[in-house]
Design an enzyme around this catalytic site. Structure first.
Site, PDB file in Angstrom:
ATOM      1  N   SER A 168      72.884  42.084 187.166  1.00 13.25           N
ATOM      2  CA  SER A 168      72.635  40.916 188.010  1.00 13.25           C
ATOM      3  C   SER A 168      73.787  40.532 188.932  1.00 13.25           C
ATOM      4  CB  SER A 168      72.267  39.720 187.138  1.00 13.25           C
ATOM      5  OG  SER A 168      70.947  39.854 186.679  1.00 13.25           O
ATOM      6  N   LYS A 204      72.985  40.084 192.521  1.00 10.07           N
ATOM      7  CA  LYS A 204      72.523  38.828 193.131  1.00 10.07           C
ATOM      8  C   LYS A 204      73.559  38.204 194.058  1.00 10.07           C
ATOM      9  CE  LYS A 204      69.112  37.956 189.537  1.00 10.07           C
ATOM     10  NZ  LYS A 204      69.141  38.132 188.105  1.00 10.07           N
ATOM     11  N   SER A 210      70.621  33.045 186.520  1.00 12.38           N
ATOM     12  CA  SER A 210      70.385  34.418 186.986  1.00 12.38           C
ATOM     13  C   SER A 210      68.889  34.719 187.121  1.00 12.38           C
ATOM     14  CB  SER A 210      71.053  35.419 186.025  1.00 12.38           C
ATOM     15  OG  SER A 210      71.277  36.652 186.673  1.00 12.38           O
TER      16      SER A 210
END
Length: 286
Positions: free
Chosen positions: A60, A63, A121
């Site tokens: 993640s 992101k 997240s």
């Protein structure tokens, strides 16, 4: 003769200085993570490397590029509303992905989606942003277009060892970066005040409009444990996954100096936090 004495003195003095400077140099830490990189954010000087240019799955931490692409849009309106689609929640379920728990039919602002993206997240928030800021007549086309923007931004920023095949890090094997590239990306994203505000937020409660025109509150807590446990922390983003293991992009400021860095493929959540702390301690001493 006196010239010789002065020269000899100069040499021996320099030698003494050299020895004391050497003694003061901190020993580079050992980290569990397979890859690591730290730099001085103000000068871009490299302070630590470990397999810093080896490509790895990013989880993640991807992101960071998702939010960077959004913030780079022309005439961005952070207060524009997005209606949560069933496709976003279906995606979360099918991928067993981390979620901002967005509720179908709710209207959320882009700014709220950025908090939902970076704190818990939320892969649903990532999907919503890709759907809004990609171009095309179908959702699939818009998502593809958004991922294209992620890759063109990587190219523009000179991230030679970075490629994305997803908007959230749940890729199909072609989602990779390096500790150096992710740190450079994060450093660039830190130039946006909205980014800085979001990533240093420990938790937030956001009022969103429901399908029926009422409202509800969404509460999100940041997955980045450093915000509560390391003095001076100003961000940044966690990541994990079967292939990525445990990743963390981190930044902290002490006495006017900001260090920023990345660890990839650490062995546990506790170890990735410990790795980051060691690297920041080292960075501040350098």
């Amino acid at each position: 003769m006196s010239v010789v004495v002065v020269t000899a003195g100069a040499v021996s003095t320099a030698g003494a200085f050299g020895a004391s400077a050497q003694a003061a140099t901190p020993k580079a830490p050992t980290i569990v993570a397979k890859g690591g990189f730290v730099m001085n954010n103000g000068t871009a000087k490299t302070l630590f490397t470990k397999a810093a240019d080896t490509r790895r799955s990013t989880g993640s931490t991807t992101k960071i590029m998702t939010i960077r692409v959004v913030l780079g849009q022309k005439n961005l309106n952070l207060d524009s509303k997005v209606t949560v689609q069933k496709a976003y929640s279906d995606y979360i379920v099918s991928k067993n992905a981390s979620s901002a728990r967005l509720i179908v039919g709710d209207k959320v602002t882009v700014r709220q989606l950025l908090y939902g993206l970076m704190l818990p997240s939320g892969c649903d928030a990532a999907y919503a942003l890709a759907d809004k800021y990609g171009s095309g007549s179908t959702r699939a086309a818009r998502v593809k277009s958004f991922i294209g923007k992620m890759n063109s931004t990587a190219k523009t920023l000179g991230l030679k060892n970075t490629h994305f095949d997803s908007f959230d890090g749940i890729g199909s094997g072609a989602n990779y970066s390096t500790p150096r590239d992710l740190t450079k990306l994060a450093s660039n994203a830190m130039k946006y005040s909205t980014f800085r505000t979001v990533v240093k937020t420990k938790s937030t409660k956001q009022k969103v409009t429901t399908k029926s025109g009422g409202y509800r509150y969404m509460s999100w807590t940041n997955t980045n444990k450093l915000l509560s446990s390391y003095s001076g922390t100003i961000g940044l983003k966690t990541g994990s996954g079967p292939e990525a293991k445990y990743c963390l992009v981190f930044a902290a400021t002490r006495s006017g100096k900001t260090v920023i860095g990345t660890v990839l493929a650490s062995s546990s959540e506790a170890n990735r936090t410990a790795d980051a702390k060691k690297l920041m301690d080292y960075g501040f001493k350098k």
